[in-house]
Design an enzyme around this catalytic site. Structure first.
Site, PDB file in Angstrom:
ATOM      1  CB  SER A  51      12.286   2.993   0.779  1.00 32.20           C
ATOM      2  OG  SER A  51      13.483   2.529   0.445  1.00 32.20           O
ATOM      3  CE1 TYR A  64      10.869  -2.218   0.608  1.00 30.69           C
ATOM      4  CE2 TYR A  64      12.370  -0.975  -0.736  1.00 30.69           C
ATOM      5  CZ  TYR A  64      11.624  -1.297   0.674  1.00 30.69           C
ATOM      6  OH  TYR A  64      12.146  -0.451   1.858  1.00 30.69           O
TER       7      TYR A  64
END
Length: 176
Positions: A51, A64
């Site tokens: 990501s 995350y």
């Protein structure tokens, strides 16, 4: 193999770590074992999805970010293993911004339902359509040599990136 997981549960870090990082590790290890030329396989390519959060630090989602940084370092470490040539398995990482699908759209919908506004600050620089993710995937998988490639997918272009150690001095904070 395209190894993709995206869970964002900051209040339950074990869920995020298990899905985003351990899922990637286990999936990669299983696929590598079956693909390895030195163990009867035909070789192959594994692309792990990280990501934009795997290239930067986002203060609102530290768990995350940690998992997506972990995907990056795990994958590149695999690509640098001394026996990688013998195995015939190549490894690469894909770093999209916020893909306008699944997890990101659910975050926006949940916040609107609960508070009347999006759950994340909408940032067009980070938002990419699913078709851009597919373009990046195809760019990686069709490279002549893919091993160790890291590709950031932005709304406008695909950028090959590299992480480097930058020395800022022997004291902290560094003097300017």
């Amino acid at each position: 193999m395209f190894n993709n997981a995206g869970v964002l549960a900051e209040s339950k870090p074990e869920v995020t770590v298990n899905a985003n990082l351990l899922g990637c590790i286990y999936g990669t290890e299983i696929a590598s074992t079956h693909m390895r030329k030195d163990r009867g396989g035909k070789g192959g390519r594994i692309i792990n999805m990280s990501s934009k959060a795997g290239l930067t630090d986002l203060p609102n989602v530290p768990t995350y970010c940690a998992t997506k940084h972990g995907v990056r370092t795990y994958t590149i470490s695999k690509s640098n293993h001394p026996s990688v040539e013998d195995t015939g398995v190549e490894y690469a990482v894909l770093f999209p911004g916020c893909v306008l699908a699944g997890l990101y759209l659910k975050l926006i919908e949940d916040r609107i339902a609960k508070q009347g506004k999006p759950s994340v600050a909408r940032n067009e620089y980070l938002e990419i359509p699913l078709s851009r993710l597919l373009d990046g995937f195809l760019k990686l998988v069709t490279l002549e040599k893919m091993n160790g490639a890291m590709l950031e997918v932005t709304p406008d272009e695909d950028l090959f990136v590299r992480m480097e150690k930058v020395v800022i001095g022997s004291t902290y904070p560094p003097s300017l």
